[in-house]
Design an enzyme around this catalytic site. Structure first.
Site, mmCIF file in Angstrom:
data_model
loop_
_atom_site.group_PDB
_atom_site.id
_atom_site.type_symbol
_atom_site.label_atom_id
_atom_site.label_comp_id
_atom_site.label_asym_id
_atom_site.label_seq_id
_atom_site.Cartn_x
_atom_site.Cartn_y
_atom_site.Cartn_z
ATOM 1 N NE ARG A 251 -4.407 6.666 -7.214
ATOM 2 C CZ ARG A 251 -4.212 6.330 -5.945
ATOM 3 N NH1 ARG A 251 -3.908 7.247 -5.055
ATOM 4 N NH2 ARG A 251 -4.341 5.080 -5.544
ATOM 5 C CG HIS B 292 -0.125 1.859 -9.328
ATOM 6 N ND1 HIS B 292 -0.276 1.472 -8.015
ATOM 7 C CD2 HIS B 292 -1.240 2.573 -9.631
ATOM 8 C CE1 HIS B 292 -1.443 1.927 -7.561
ATOM 9 N NE2 HIS B 292 -2.037 2.599 -8.519
ATOM 10 C CG ASP C 282 -2.094 0.915 1.086
ATOM 11 O OD1 ASP C 282 -2.358 1.369 -0.040
ATOM 12 O OD2 ASP C 282 -2.750 1.203 2.104
ATOM 13 C CG LEU D 258 8.441 -19.713 -17.677
ATOM 14 C CD1 LEU D 258 8.617 -18.205 -17.868
ATOM 15 C CD2 LEU D 258 9.166 -20.488 -18.759
ATOM 16 N NE ARG E 155 -1.577 6.561 1.130
ATOM 17 C CZ ARG E 155 -1.492 5.736 2.153
ATOM 18 N NH1 ARG E 155 -1.343 6.237 3.366
ATOM 19 N NH2 ARG E 155 -1.551 4.437 1.986
#
Ligand code: FPP
Length: 246
Positions: free
Chosen positions: A46, A50, A33, A137, A37
Site C-alpha cells: 500500500r 501512497h 482515494d 515560501l 487499491r
C-alpha cells in the site's frame, strides 16, 4: 463568465485553450482515494500506492494552480487515518517530510504558496518546522495549495465553536463561523472531487461543502491526470448552481 479562448486555425484545441476556471470556479478540492487499491492491483504494498499518489498530487495540484484556480485543497491525512497500521502511517509521514524537503529546495519552480489545514501539533517538531518554513515560501503568489493533514471536519467545527465561545461570542453568525474555519483565507470549495469509487465526504470540509458541487470518479487517485482535471472543469460548467433559488 467562463470562456473558450479564441480557436486557432487547426480544429483541435491545444491544452492552453481548454475551458479554464474563472471567478465562479476558484477553489477545487480533492479526496485522494484509491492509493491502496491501486498498489494492490499491481501486487505492490500500500505504501507504494501512497508514493504514487504523492506524485499525482504534485502533478495535478501544480496543474490546477497553473491553469488559474485560486485554491486547490487535498485531503492528505484524516484524523481517522491514525487507525491504519503503523507502517503505513509512518510511510505517509515520511512522504510528507520528503515533500517538504523538496519544496524547500525547489520552491521557485512553483507558482503558488502552501498552507496546511488540520491539527499539526502531533507532528515531530523537526517536521513541523519544515512545514512552517514551506508555508512561509512563495507568499507573493495568490494561488494557494492547501494540504489537509490530521484534518477532520467535525473537529474543525468543534474548535471553531470553542474559539468563538472563548472570545465571548454567544450568538455566532454564519460569517463568524466561516471566519474561524481553516479555509478562511481562500473561501469554500466550488467543487469537491473524490476518486476511488466511493460516494461520501468522509469528514472533509463539512461546513465548507454546503454548496460545493460533488464529482465522483471510479479512477484511483494515482491514475488521475491533467486531462481528467479538464473534464472536471467541463462538468462543473455544465452544472446549474442555484444555491437554494430557482
Ligand atoms: C486514501 O487512499 C489516501 C490516503 C489516506 C493518503 C493520501 C496520501 C497521499 C496521496 C500522499 C501523501 C501526501 C502527503 C502530502 C503526505 P486509501 O489508502 O484509502 O486507498 P484505498 O481506499 O484504495 O485503500
Amino acid at each position: 463568465m467562463h470562456f473558450f479562448k479564441k480557436k486557432t486555425k487547426n480544429m483541435e484545441l491545444p491544452t492552453a485553450e481548454k475551458l479554464r476556471p474563472d471567478d465562479s470556479f476558484k477553489h477545487i478540492a480533492f479526496i485522494m482515494d484509491g492509493n491502496g487499491r491501486w498498489a494492490t492491483e499491481q501486487g505492490m504494498p500500500r505504501e507504494y500506492g501512497h508514493s504514487a499518489g504523492a506524485k499525482t498530487m504534485k502533478k495535478v495540484c501544480t496543474y490546477c494552480c497553473d491553469i488559474g484556480f485560486k485554491a486547490c485543497t487535498v485531503y492528505a491525512f484524516s484524523t481517522e487515518n491514525w487507525k491504519r497500521p503503523e507502517k503505513e502511517v509512518n510511510a505517509i509521514i515520511k512522504i510528507l517530510e520528503n515533500y517538504m524537503d523538496e519544496i524547500i529546495r525547489d520552491y521557485k519552480s512553483y507558482h503558488n504558496h502552501f498552507k496546511f489545514i488540520g491539527d499539526l501539533s502531533v507532528l515531530p517538531p523537526e517536521l513541523l518546522e519544515k512545514v512552517r518554513k514551506v508555508e512561509s515560501l512563495n507568499l507573493e503568489y495568490d494561488q494557494v495549495f492547501n494540504i489537509a493533514f490530521n484534518y477532520g471536519g467535525r473537529s474543525e467545527l468543534a474548535n471553531a465553536f470553542n474559539r468563538l465561545a472563548s472570545k465571548g461570542v454567544t450568538h455566532a453568525s454564519e460569517d463568524d463561523i466561516s471566519a474561524e474555519m481553516y479555509t478562511a483565507h481562500c473561501g469554500d470549495p466550488d467543487m469537491i472531487v473524490r476518486t476511488g469509487g466511493d460516494m461520501r465526504i468522509s469528514n472533509f470540509l463539512l461546513w465548507q461543502a454546503a454548496y460545493a458541487e460533488l464529482y465522483f470518479t471510479d479512477k484511483f487517485w494515482p491514475d488521475l491526470t491533467e486531462d481528467d482535471v479538464d473534464e472536471i472543469i467541463r462538468v462543473f460548467y455544465s452544472r446549474k448552481r442555484r444555491y437554494g433559488g430557482i
